[in-house]
Design a protein around this motif. Structure first.
Motif, mmCIF file in Angstrom:
data_model
loop_
_atom_site.group_PDB
_atom_site.id
_atom_site.type_symbol
_atom_site.label_atom_id
_atom_site.label_comp_id
_atom_site.label_asym_id
_atom_site.label_seq_id
_atom_site.Cartn_x
_atom_site.Cartn_y
_atom_site.Cartn_z
ATOM 1 N N GLY A 47 1.519 -4.890 3.609
ATOM 2 C CA GLY A 47 0.485 -5.583 4.406
ATOM 3 C C GLY A 47 0.605 -6.971 4.135
ATOM 4 O O GLY A 47 1.026 -7.303 3.274
ATOM 5 N N THR A 58 1.114 -1.177 0.056
ATOM 6 C CA THR A 58 -0.122 0.033 -0.031
ATOM 7 C C THR A 58 0.867 1.255 0.068
ATOM 8 O O THR A 58 1.919 1.409 0.901
ATOM 9 C CB THR A 58 -0.973 -0.116 1.419
ATOM 10 N N ASP A 82 -7.006 -0.277 4.913
ATOM 11 C CA ASP A 82 -5.640 -0.885 5.047
ATOM 12 C C ASP A 82 -4.818 -0.373 5.748
ATOM 13 O O ASP A 82 -3.769 -0.569 6.504
ATOM 14 C CB ASP A 82 -5.066 -1.330 3.636
ATOM 15 N N ALA A 83 -4.565 0.947 5.677
ATOM 16 C CA ALA A 83 -3.586 1.966 6.360
ATOM 17 C C ALA A 83 -4.103 3.405 6.499
ATOM 18 O O ALA A 83 -5.199 3.731 5.844
ATOM 19 C CB ALA A 83 -2.442 1.890 5.538
ATOM 20 N N ASP A 87 -2.671 -7.346 8.594
ATOM 21 C CA ASP A 87 -2.211 -6.202 9.153
ATOM 22 C C ASP A 87 -1.860 -5.373 7.739
ATOM 23 O O ASP A 87 -0.998 -6.051 6.939
ATOM 24 C CB ASP A 87 -0.858 -6.342 9.843
ATOM 25 N N GLY A 88 -2.644 -4.449 7.459
ATOM 26 C CA GLY A 88 -2.456 -3.575 6.022
ATOM 27 C C GLY A 88 -3.118 -4.175 5.040
ATOM 28 O O GLY A 88 -2.733 -3.953 3.859
ATOM 29 N N THR A 102 -0.172 0.964 8.799
ATOM 30 C CA THR A 102 -1.241 -0.158 8.740
ATOM 31 C C THR A 102 -2.001 -0.460 9.765
ATOM 32 O O THR A 102 -1.892 -0.202 11.014
ATOM 33 C CB THR A 102 -0.457 -1.625 8.336
ATOM 34 N N GLU A 106 -4.718 -3.224 11.650
ATOM 35 C CA GLU A 106 -4.814 -4.760 11.952
ATOM 36 C C GLU A 106 -6.350 -5.078 12.070
ATOM 37 O O GLU A 106 -7.063 -4.255 12.447
ATOM 38 C CB GLU A 106 -4.253 -5.107 13.305
ATOM 39 N N SER A 108 3.973 0.774 2.325
ATOM 40 C CA SER A 108 4.133 -0.271 3.789
ATOM 41 C C SER A 108 3.661 -1.422 2.984
ATOM 42 O O SER A 108 3.063 -1.501 2.048
ATOM 43 C CB SER A 108 3.275 0.015 4.902
#
Length: 166
Positions: free
Chosen positions: A18, A5, A60-61, A43-44, A71, A73, A16
């Protein structure tokens, strides 16, 4: 599963990685009764946790106050049981929930406290096949939702299906 992402405004950018993991299984207790379930963690990659967030997928973030992409969770799980009644008839019951951890996102001001944090669904249905190629069913479902700020809501619905397989 993994996904990237990122964001780029022209003056600021970040990215990041994910990920999401899944575990699912089904066990036949007898030839007429089975239990099935699944658990998902992301996570993400919240879209991979069914019914996380609002409208079937959470974010997602988010971008924090420093411009960093953080991110979010999410975890979800479902448990169901099928009871075969013979002659093409069955009763099915299920429970599922999905939760996103939005505390840091709300605290940073990137996400509103009205954002959906948890969704829960419980249902029971009766399915039958009166003749070859025809399936019918009726289902009652209770749905509940809660925002990160604590506001909640619920709904009940009754659905009917008739299907003909060509």
């Amino acid at each position: 599963m993994a996904k990237q992402t990122s964001y780029d405004t022209g003056t600021a950018d970040d990215s990041s990685i994910g990920y999401a993991a899944f575990l699912a299984g089904k066990i036949a207790i007898t030839d007429m009764i089975s239990i099935q379930g699944a658990i998902n963690f992301a996570d993400g990659a919240s879209a991979y946790v069914y019914r996380s967030g609002s409208n079937f997928a959470g974010a997602d973030a988010y971008v924090d106050g420093n411009g960093d992409l953080e991110t979010i969770e999410a975890v979800g799980g479902a448990l169901g049981a099928t009871f075969g009644l013979g002659n093409g008839r069955s009763v099915n019951a299920g429970y599922g929930t999905a939760m996103s951890d939005l505390d840091d996102a709300v605290q940073s001001g990137a996400v509103a406290a009205t954002t959906t944090e948890q969704n829960t669904s419980m249902y029971i249905n009766y399915m039958w096949s009166p003749v070859d190629s025809v399936s019918m069913g009726v289902q009652f479902e209770n749905l509940e939702t809660e925002s990160q700020g604590g506001a909640d809501g619920d709904a009940n619905r009754l659905m009917y299906i008739a299907q003909y397989n060509f």
